[in-house]
Scaffold this motif. Sequence first.
Motif, PDB file in Angstrom:
ATOM      1  N   VAL A  28       0.851  -1.199   0.000  1.00 54.19           N
ATOM      2  CA  VAL A  28       0.000   0.000   0.000  1.00 54.19           C
ATOM      3  C   VAL A  28       0.885   1.247   0.000  1.00 54.19           C
ATOM      4  O   VAL A  28       0.641   2.205  -0.745  1.00 54.19           O
ATOM      5  CB  VAL A  28      -0.949   0.008   1.214  1.00 54.19           C
ATOM      6  CG1 VAL A  28      -1.825   1.255   1.187  1.00 54.19           C
ATOM      7  CG2 VAL A  28      -1.805  -1.246   1.226  1.00 54.19           C
ATOM      8  N   LEU A  29       1.921   1.209   0.819  1.00 50.93           N
ATOM      9  CA  LEU A  29       2.877   2.325   0.837  1.00 50.93           C
ATOM     10  C   LEU A  29       3.438   2.566  -0.569  1.00 50.93           C
ATOM     11  O   LEU A  29       3.483   3.702  -1.056  1.00 50.93           O
ATOM     12  CB  LEU A  29       4.010   2.007   1.826  1.00 50.93           C
ATOM     13  CG  LEU A  29       5.165   2.993   1.883  1.00 50.93           C
ATOM     14  CD1 LEU A  29       4.702   4.347   2.404  1.00 50.93           C
ATOM     15  CD2 LEU A  29       6.304   2.463   2.767  1.00 50.93           C
ATOM     16  N   ALA A  30       3.842   1.494  -1.218  1.00 47.04           N
ATOM     17  CA  ALA A  30       4.409   1.620  -2.577  1.00 47.04           C
ATOM     18  C   ALA A  30       3.375   2.171  -3.552  1.00 47.04           C
ATOM     19  O   ALA A  30       3.694   2.990  -4.421  1.00 47.04           O
ATOM     20  CB  ALA A  30       4.928   0.265  -3.052  1.00 47.04           C
ATOM     21  N   ASP A  31       2.129   1.739  -3.400  1.00 49.39           N
ATOM     22  CA  ASP A  31       1.082   2.220  -4.306  1.00 49.39           C
ATOM     23  C   ASP A  31       0.830   3.712  -4.097  1.00 49.39           C
ATOM     24  O   ASP A  31       0.550   4.454  -5.040  1.00 49.39           O
ATOM     25  CB  ASP A  31      -0.199   1.418  -4.082  1.00 49.39           C
ATOM     26  CG  ASP A  31      -1.096   1.424  -5.318  1.00 49.39           C
ATOM     27  OD1 ASP A  31      -0.550   1.530  -6.438  1.00 49.39           O
ATOM     28  OD2 ASP A  31      -2.319   1.327  -5.171  1.00 49.39           O
ATOM     29  N   MET A  32       0.941   4.146  -2.853  1.00 45.67           N
ATOM     30  CA  MET A  32       0.781   5.572  -2.554  1.00 45.67           C
ATOM     31  C   MET A  32       1.922   6.373  -3.209  1.00 45.67           C
ATOM     32  O   MET A  32       1.705   7.458  -3.746  1.00 45.67           O
ATOM     33  CB  MET A  32       0.761   5.778  -1.048  1.00 45.67           C
ATOM     34  CG  MET A  32      -0.479   5.168  -0.392  1.00 45.67           C
ATOM     35  SD  MET A  32      -0.398   5.167   1.428  1.00 45.67           S
ATOM     36  CE  MET A  32      -1.066   6.790   1.801  1.00 45.67           C
ATOM     37  N   LEU A  33       3.117   5.819  -3.157  1.00 47.09           N
ATOM     38  CA  LEU A  33       4.246   6.503  -3.799  1.00 47.09           C
ATOM     39  C   LEU A  33       4.081   6.509  -5.322  1.00 47.09           C
ATOM     40  O   LEU A  33       4.449   7.473  -5.997  1.00 47.09           O
ATOM     41  CB  LEU A  33       5.561   5.844  -3.394  1.00 47.09           C
ATOM     42  CG  LEU A  33       5.889   5.905  -1.898  1.00 47.09           C
ATOM     43  CD1 LEU A  33       7.206   5.188  -1.616  1.00 47.09           C
ATOM     44  CD2 LEU A  33       5.956   7.343  -1.382  1.00 47.09           C
ATOM     45  N   ALA A  92       1.360   6.868  -6.813  1.00 46.65           N
ATOM     46  CA  ALA A  92       0.437   7.976  -7.107  1.00 46.65           C
ATOM     47  C   ALA A  92       1.186   9.312  -7.126  1.00 46.65           C
ATOM     48  O   ALA A  92       0.870  10.202  -7.913  1.00 46.65           O
ATOM     49  CB  ALA A  92      -0.701   8.007  -6.091  1.00 46.65           C
ATOM     50  N   PRO A 110      -2.776  -3.765  -3.300  1.00 43.99           N
ATOM     51  CA  PRO A 110      -4.005  -3.045  -3.643  1.00 43.99           C
ATOM     52  C   PRO A 110      -4.427  -3.295  -5.100  1.00 43.99           C
ATOM     53  O   PRO A 110      -3.591  -3.606  -5.946  1.00 43.99           O
ATOM     54  CB  PRO A 110      -3.624  -1.571  -3.452  1.00 43.99           C
ATOM     55  CG  PRO A 110      -2.451  -1.569  -2.532  1.00 43.99           C
ATOM     56  CD  PRO A 110      -1.712  -2.846  -2.828  1.00 43.99           C
TER      57      PRO A 110
END
Lengths: 467, 467
Positions: free
Chosen positions: A90-95, A97, A297
Amino acid sequence: MAATSETSCNPLHQVHELAEILLDSESEQPVRPMLDPKAARRDLELDLPESGLPLERAIDKLRSVVLATPVTTGTGFYNQLFGGRESIAVLADMLAAICNTSMYTYKAAGVQVILEQILLEKMMKLAGFAGGDGLFTPGGSMSNMAAMIIARNEAVEDSREAGFPAGDFVVYTSAESHYSVRKNAGLLGIGRANVVAIPADEIGRMIPEKLDEQIVSDLAAGKKPLMTITTSGTTVMGAFDPIKPIVEVAKKHNTWVHVDGAFGGSALLSDAFAHLMDGLELADSFTWDAHKMMGVPLICSVMLTRHAGMTTKHFDEAATYLFQQDEDMLNPGTRSLQCGRRNDALKLWAAWQHLGDEGYKSRVERQFELAQHFRSRIDEDLELQLSCDPQWITVCFEVTGKPSDQICDELDRRQMAKIGWGIVHGRRVIRMVCVNPDLTTSDLDDLLAKIKAVGAEMPEADNAVTK
Amino acid sequence: MAATSETSCNPLHQVHELAEILLDSESEQPVRPMLDPKAARRDLELDLPESGLPLERAIDKLRSVVLATPVTTGTGFYNQLFGGRESIAVLADMLAAICNTSMYTYKAAGVQVILEQILLEKMMKLAGFAGGDGLFTPGGSMSNMAAMIIARNEAVEDSREAGFPAGDFVVYTSAESHYSVRKNAGLLGIGRANVVAIPADEIGRMIPEKLDEQIVSDLAAGKKPLMTITTSGTTVMGAFDPIKPIVEVAKKHNTWVHVDGAFGGSALLSDAFAHLMDGLELADSFTWDAHKMMGVPLICSVMLTRHAGMTTKHFDEAATYLFQQDEDMLNPGTRSLQCGRRNDALKLWAAWQHLGDEGYKSRVERQFELAQHFRSRIDEDLELQLSCDPQWITVCFEVTGKPSDQICDELDRRQMAKIGWGIVHGRRVIRMVCVNPDLTTSDLDDLLAKIKAVGAEMPEADNAVTK
């Protein structure tokens, strides 16, 4: 430079606070209230304004909206083939974005393209497709679509240029397969009526002999077998079609074999379960969703094929303004379904760095262990009835004499759990998917207790589907 | 509960720190170094480990990777039809990754489904399609695909069930249209050879009279016009096809008219520019990407149609286990291309709350203003040569006598700017897209100065494309 007022701050500085609020709220309220849609629209003031709201006010609204959104992690969500999360993903997916790189060229996406290639290589190796070809797509339905396009165009050579001359071609799949097979046949000009459902056995597996009979009879009637689609992990029962014997039948009649492992493909991550997909290495293509059992995600799906060069052959389109430096291998846009494309690889790459092959093996084995526990509790409870012998992490069952669908609705209404129902052997059953490895066996026991308690209050009902 | 060690922390708690590092690095290094792919794979240790890395180490690696990724915001990125960001949209997209709701049912996605509906209503209203139908898709190519499927199935009624009988059908589009039109024709069984490119005028607009001539001659040859695809904002020149006269021609011959406004659709946000799309309200369907001019992260694309009920009619597929409570209007899965679907709506909704209609109007006008400034600097500079009269925010030009492609490569190599080249009137030209409203006119002046400086060092070359 100091911001002149709070509202001139970059909203990205507030991500931490909002993330924390969201995480806290998830644990306090694992099943959020069901909102009346009309009331929610009005009360949360969801309509779009003519004049923009000040930043603080817009962020307040955003906060209210995410706090009113169903929770898909934790001990309340069993409604789909995903649940829980790998937080590093999730952290990686936020990055991703923040980075906002489009995955078509090395010029625009840089190293992200290499991560994608590394993941495809790894997943092809696990599938027995080393040296093959693959691509990230926006979901399992689209991965199946990509495979169906390749199979169709390989079967009827001039389809890509001249168009596909629909008519006598037949697509074979199990009666338990995902609805995207039929849907894609409609989208791709093959025709939904040309998808033939082969009967499945007691536990939901396509019967190879029935496939053979159907193809033989279709050939006698002058029809043309186009492709065979097997399923590894069906949507309702979680069944695995026996790939090897199906490939033998299908190859005897020269059809492409696609394996839809959107859900069950992750069995490959554990030696203990890879046998469920014996014969995959002989198939032609394969769908695998990492956003289901692998905890990343939405969306993270790949279509893999044993045959090198297929994606370029069938999806490439020249575009000088786009592909202008670096070799084509570094420009995934030359072989993907889309042009602009979101980075769905970074999240899986990050999770795999942290878990490693070993961590993913444990994850899958834990999911299976939970399902075994759940199943054993049903076996030993006289009020509960198993609907079929589960092969995988899905356990379908009934509370004897009580309406499965109403129990599920009521659990949701009372904020006890989100769980779905399906139809097995003509009966409405509760479908439990043990996909969240962070659950404990006592979480599962609690859930069963809730299901039974709600069931006990329900009037007697027959789950047989009549119509 | 207190974490027992640093590594047992939830990685999501680190999002703030990583986001800050990423933002700082973007401003310090707006064009990151071009990495040799092989060296990057080795030096950044991108391969996947057998045993998982401790959380801290995995996060370190993730940090290195995002810090080695090309920057798409700020004053160095002009390479695509997107650039810059609306930070509140990025914040919302990051929260969407935490929420991880799949957009198929109200049961699973709750209020997020309502946001999507509100955005579709708003965008349909702007398009003159109020009361019509629409859906979010994973990109402009896919929005065009959805429209092509609907048009194909509407033209040949039994296509969805029986398959599409390819052969004599023709798809018309401009010679300057996006490559997805041809590509989709190959994917959908229509056939790439059945896409006919209608000539465009000097500034890149399809010529309606040529369309009429082509259809008349095709009809005489026994062919069947299937659909006409016009473009609002072509990829290279940013041209707007004249929709109204094209609709007149197309409707005379009974073809569906699709408007590909993936790039230029945002002209609707400003009264001053909406006229570029006069006649849109008479067309049948429309593609509009919010991830281009509207500043939201990839992907955010919609396909809209004037005709109510089209998406359900052509994309619906029964799935009891999935769609089980609430009316269908609240279950977008009954009308989308995909099954599981990422939440692409929240980010656009959040940006629209903050900007409002007025803010989006200003955004588009600012983008145009920047393009006008850039264009005027080229007009007044004897060393530079405009390639065509720009209608929109793209300005194509050459440094007289210098190789456009090599200038772009060299700017990238020297970390000065990422900018692309395209072909206009048979010549390689630098394609400047003024899509980032946060730029200043002096940013643009600086960029031009860099382009000229790099050009000055280049040997003379002819940009004519001979092959």
